[in-house]
Design a protein around this motif. Structure first.
Motif, PDB file in Angstrom:
ATOM      1  N   ARG A 275      56.019  60.201  71.663  1.00  0.00           N
ATOM      2  CA  ARG A 275      56.050  59.031  72.746  1.00  0.00           C
ATOM      3  C   ARG A 275      56.874  58.322  71.484  1.00  0.00           C
ATOM      4  N   LEU A 276      57.129  56.540  71.950  1.00  0.00           N
ATOM      5  CA  LEU A 276      57.717  55.569  71.529  1.00  0.00           C
ATOM      6  C   LEU A 276      56.609  54.136  71.937  1.00  0.00           C
ATOM      7  N   ARG A 277      56.843  53.939  70.657  1.00  0.00           N
ATOM      8  CA  ARG A 277      56.641  52.212  70.871  1.00  0.00           C
ATOM      9  C   ARG A 277      57.014  51.635  70.868  1.00  0.00           C
ATOM     10  N   THR A 278      58.129  50.478  71.661  1.00  0.00           N
ATOM     11  CA  THR A 278      58.924  50.001  71.857  1.00  0.00           C
ATOM     12  C   THR A 278      58.538  48.162  71.886  1.00  0.00           C
ATOM     13  N   ARG A 279      59.693  47.791  71.363  1.00  0.00           N
ATOM     14  CA  ARG A 279      59.460  46.687  70.965  1.00  0.00           C
ATOM     15  C   ARG A 279      58.916  46.207  72.497  1.00  0.00           C
ATOM     16  N   GLN A 280      59.229  45.842  73.096  1.00  0.00           N
ATOM     17  CA  GLN A 280      58.630  45.612  74.821  1.00  0.00           C
ATOM     18  C   GLN A 280      56.840  45.693  75.347  1.00  0.00           C
ATOM     19  N   ALA A 281      56.790  46.946  74.930  1.00  0.00           N
ATOM     20  CA  ALA A 281      55.724  47.759  74.586  1.00  0.00           C
ATOM     21  C   ALA A 281      54.809  46.406  74.068  1.00  0.00           C
ATOM     22  N   ALA A 282      55.129  45.946  72.794  1.00  0.00           N
ATOM     23  CA  ALA A 282      53.806  45.954  71.445  1.00  0.00           C
ATOM     24  C   ALA A 282      54.318  44.246  71.125  1.00  0.00           C
ATOM     25  N   GLY A 283      55.293  43.539  72.838  1.00  0.00           N
ATOM     26  CA  GLY A 283      54.927  42.070  73.668  1.00  0.00           C
ATOM     27  C   GLY A 283      53.075  41.749  73.492  1.00  0.00           C
ATOM     28  N   GLY A 284      52.688  40.870  73.364  1.00  0.00           N
ATOM     29  CA  GLY A 284      51.556  40.349  73.440  1.00  0.00           C
ATOM     30  C   GLY A 284      50.400  40.919  72.393  1.00  0.00           C
ATOM     31  N   PHE A 285      51.120  42.243  71.793  1.00  0.00           N
ATOM     32  CA  PHE A 285      49.780  42.394  71.149  1.00  0.00           C
ATOM     33  C   PHE A 285      48.607  41.822  70.718  1.00  0.00           C
ATOM     34  N   THR A 286      47.595  41.636  70.376  1.00  0.00           N
ATOM     35  CA  THR A 286      47.315  40.859  69.698  1.00  0.00           C
ATOM     36  C   THR A 286      46.593  41.881  68.074  1.00  0.00           C
ATOM     37  N   VAL A 287      46.276  40.816  67.280  1.00  0.00           N
ATOM     38  CA  VAL A 287      46.356  41.319  65.719  1.00  0.00           C
ATOM     39  C   VAL A 287      45.042  40.661  64.885  1.00  0.00           C
ATOM     40  N   ILE A 288      44.509  40.797  64.785  1.00  0.00           N
ATOM     41  CA  ILE A 288      43.322  39.725  64.064  1.00  0.00           C
ATOM     42  C   ILE A 288      43.207  40.300  62.122  1.00  0.00           C
ATOM     43  N   ARG A 289      44.500  39.388  61.136  1.00  0.00           N
ATOM     44  CA  ARG A 289      44.658  39.321  60.426  1.00  0.00           C
ATOM     45  C   ARG A 289      43.153  39.304  59.275  1.00  0.00           C
ATOM     46  N   SER A 290      43.390  39.829  58.546  1.00  0.00           N
ATOM     47  CA  SER A 290      42.500  39.731  56.408  1.00  0.00           C
ATOM     48  C   SER A 290      41.577  38.321  56.512  1.00  0.00           C
ATOM     49  N   ASP A 291      42.294  37.362  56.872  1.00  0.00           N
ATOM     50  CA  ASP A 291      42.078  36.095  57.008  1.00  0.00           C
ATOM     51  C   ASP A 291      41.148  35.650  58.366  1.00  0.00           C
ATOM     52  N   GLY A 292      40.727  36.689  59.221  1.00  0.00           N
ATOM     53  CA  GLY A 292      40.151  36.447  60.053  1.00  0.00           C
ATOM     54  C   GLY A 292      40.869  35.707  61.313  1.00  0.00           C
ATOM     55  N   GLN A 293      42.234  35.162  61.398  1.00  0.00           N
ATOM     56  CA  GLN A 293      43.198  34.360  61.989  1.00  0.00           C
ATOM     57  C   GLN A 293      43.437  35.713  63.625  1.00  0.00           C
ATOM     58  N   ILE A 294      43.227  35.835  64.392  1.00  0.00           N
ATOM     59  CA  ILE A 294      43.759  36.030  65.868  1.00  0.00           C
ATOM     60  C   ILE A 294      45.628  36.064  65.970  1.00  0.00           C
ATOM     61  N   TRP A 295      45.842  36.582  65.842  1.00  0.00           N
ATOM     62  CA  TRP A 295      47.448  36.283  66.133  1.00  0.00           C
ATOM     63  C   TRP A 295      47.834  37.102  66.915  1.00  0.00           C
ATOM     64  N   ARG A 296      49.031  37.203  67.572  1.00  0.00           N
ATOM     65  CA  ARG A 296      49.424  37.610  69.277  1.00  0.00           C
ATOM     66  C   ARG A 296      51.461  37.724  68.902  1.00  0.00           C
ATOM     67  N   ASN A 297      51.540  38.879  68.813  1.00  0.00           N
ATOM     68  CA  ASN A 297      53.394  39.674  68.839  1.00  0.00           C
ATOM     69  C   ASN A 297      53.198  38.388  70.387  1.00  0.00           C
ATOM     70  N   GLN A 298      55.160  37.629  70.158  1.00  0.00           N
ATOM     71  CA  GLN A 298      55.324  36.723  71.196  1.00  0.00           C
ATOM     72  C   GLN A 298      55.918  38.041  72.315  1.00  0.00           C
ATOM     73  N   PRO A 299      56.865  37.825  73.546  1.00  0.00           N
ATOM     74  CA  PRO A 299      56.816  38.836  73.928  1.00  0.00           C
ATOM     75  C   PRO A 299      58.091  38.946  73.765  1.00  0.00           C
ATOM     76  N   GLY A 300      58.615  40.350  73.603  1.00  0.00           N
ATOM     77  CA  GLY A 300      59.574  41.452  72.973  1.00  0.00           C
ATOM     78  C   GLY A 300      59.075  41.656  71.347  1.00  0.00           C
ATOM     79  N   ALA A 301      57.756  40.902  70.869  1.00  0.00           N
ATOM     80  CA  ALA A 301      57.559  41.684  70.163  1.00  0.00           C
ATOM     81  C   ALA A 301      58.875  40.715  68.584  1.00  0.00           C
ATOM     82  N   HIS A 302      59.683  40.241  68.584  1.00  0.00           N
ATOM     83  CA  HIS A 302      60.148  39.659  67.966  1.00  0.00           C
ATOM     84  C   HIS A 302      59.766  38.567  66.972  1.00  0.00           C
ATOM     85  N   ALA A 303      58.500  37.885  66.829  1.00  0.00           N
ATOM     86  CA  ALA A 303      58.182  36.989  66.285  1.00  0.00           C
ATOM     87  C   ALA A 303      56.555  37.493  66.872  1.00  0.00           C
ATOM     88  N   ILE A 304      55.299  36.912  65.672  1.00  0.00           N
ATOM     89  CA  ILE A 304      54.187  36.551  65.756  1.00  0.00           C
ATOM     90  C   ILE A 304      53.826  35.482  65.949  1.00  0.00           C
TER      91      ILE A 304
END
Length: 325
Positions: A275-304
């Protein structure tokens, strides 16, 4: 006597489910995919066959009515024994101490999040990783671990019976191509780890980031490697121009259409599921980083983008602008 026909074995694995109207949704910890089911399965961890899963269509998590993400990537560790040039992690982020890691695990477990992929950094460097998995599983989550595989052989026994899937990142189908990116000996250690995880009956797949300089020459060989070692499949990931990967985007990034074209050439003859995870599919994904902050990929996953600290379970709630997964 009439000879008996061979019996086909059906793989049964653990997933996490929730109702969605009269139907339901299921998160697959092995692939990270969400499927819409033909019937409601209740809420929490469920055991399902691969045959059932194959009969249900994939759905983007953003299409599901939900107050919290279907799944999250939690990176409780920044440290890593390797140095991938396209790494998404921000090395300047601090790392919470053990009590705070367990606080985060308990907060995630309190929510209706279905899937948690524990990543890094290198999560197998955490001595308390099995305990963190236990907390999430007790909360009803399906849990995967994404690792470079170099420590997997020595940790596989402790993960067995706890984690629902392991995803091992490779940069090439052999030592020559993989070690060029990750260092001498890293390929052999990773493959040994994959075999050890499979021997412990942990569902295991290979993940590979697509780079323009290597993709076309190595994709089929990567799938062949997965079949040889007994992995459950291969997920090719579009490189995201985030973190250290931003410096490579201009020369190494494929468009989603280019990546889909490469996959189409491969998919019909692949020896294992791909399978392939496209950048479009990665848009909006939620990340919790090691400092306990919540981050989200911007639409199209061109930035977070950083959203907020994770202080209470309600901090994981989706907001209108996200289009989140």
């Amino acid at each position: 006597m009439t000879p008996s026909l061979p019996t086909m074995t059906t793989t049964v694995r653990t997933f996490a489910a929730r109702p969605d109207g009269a139907e339901g949704v299921v998160h697959d910890p092995l692939t990270g995919l969400t499927h819409r089911t033909s019937r409601a399965l209740g809420s929490g961890r469920v055991r399902l066959s691969a045959t059932d899963l194959a009969s249900w269509p994939e759905v983007h998590p953003a299409a599901v009515q939900t107050d919290v993400p279907i799944s999250v990537c939690w990176s409780p560790v920044v440290r890593c024994n390797l140095a991938c040039s396209y790494c998404l992690d921000d090395k300047s982020v601090s790392e919470l101490a053990r009590p705070e890691r367990h606080r985060i695990a308990n907060l995630i477990a309190e929510t209706a999040v279905l899937g948690v992929d524990i990543s890094g950094g290198e999560p197998l460097l955490l001595r308390d990783l099995p305990d963190l998995i236990d907390v999430l599983v007790a909360g009803g989550c399906a849990v995967s671990v994404t690792t470079n595989g170099t420590h997997l052989a020595r940790r596989a026994e402790a993960l067995a019976g706890r984690v629902d899937a392991v995803r091992v990142s490779l940069d090439g189908p052999d030592a020559e191509r993989h070690d060029r990116w990750r260092g001498a000996g890293s390929f052999d250690h990773a493959v040994t780890g994959i075999r050890a995880a499979i021997a412990q009956d942990i569902p295991t797949q290979i993940q590979a980031v697509l780079l323009r300089s290597t993709a076309q020459a190595s994709m089929r060989a990567m799938v062949d490697l997965a079949a040889t070692v007994g992995a459950s499949g291969v997920t090719f990931l579009q490189m995201l121009p985030i973190g250290e990967g931003a410096a490579l985007a201009g020369t190494e990034q494929l468009t989603d259409d280019e990546a889909l074209g490469l996959l189409a050439e491969l998919k019909t003859t692949a020896a294992v599921p791909v399978r392939l995870r496209t950048r479009q599919a990665a848009g909006g994904f939620t990340v919790i980083r090691s400092d306990g902050q919540i981050w989200r990929n911007q639409p199209g996953a061109h930035a977070i983008s950083a959203l907020r600290p994770l202080h209470t379970a309600s901090d994981l709630a989706l907001t209108a602008w996200d289009g989140s997964a």
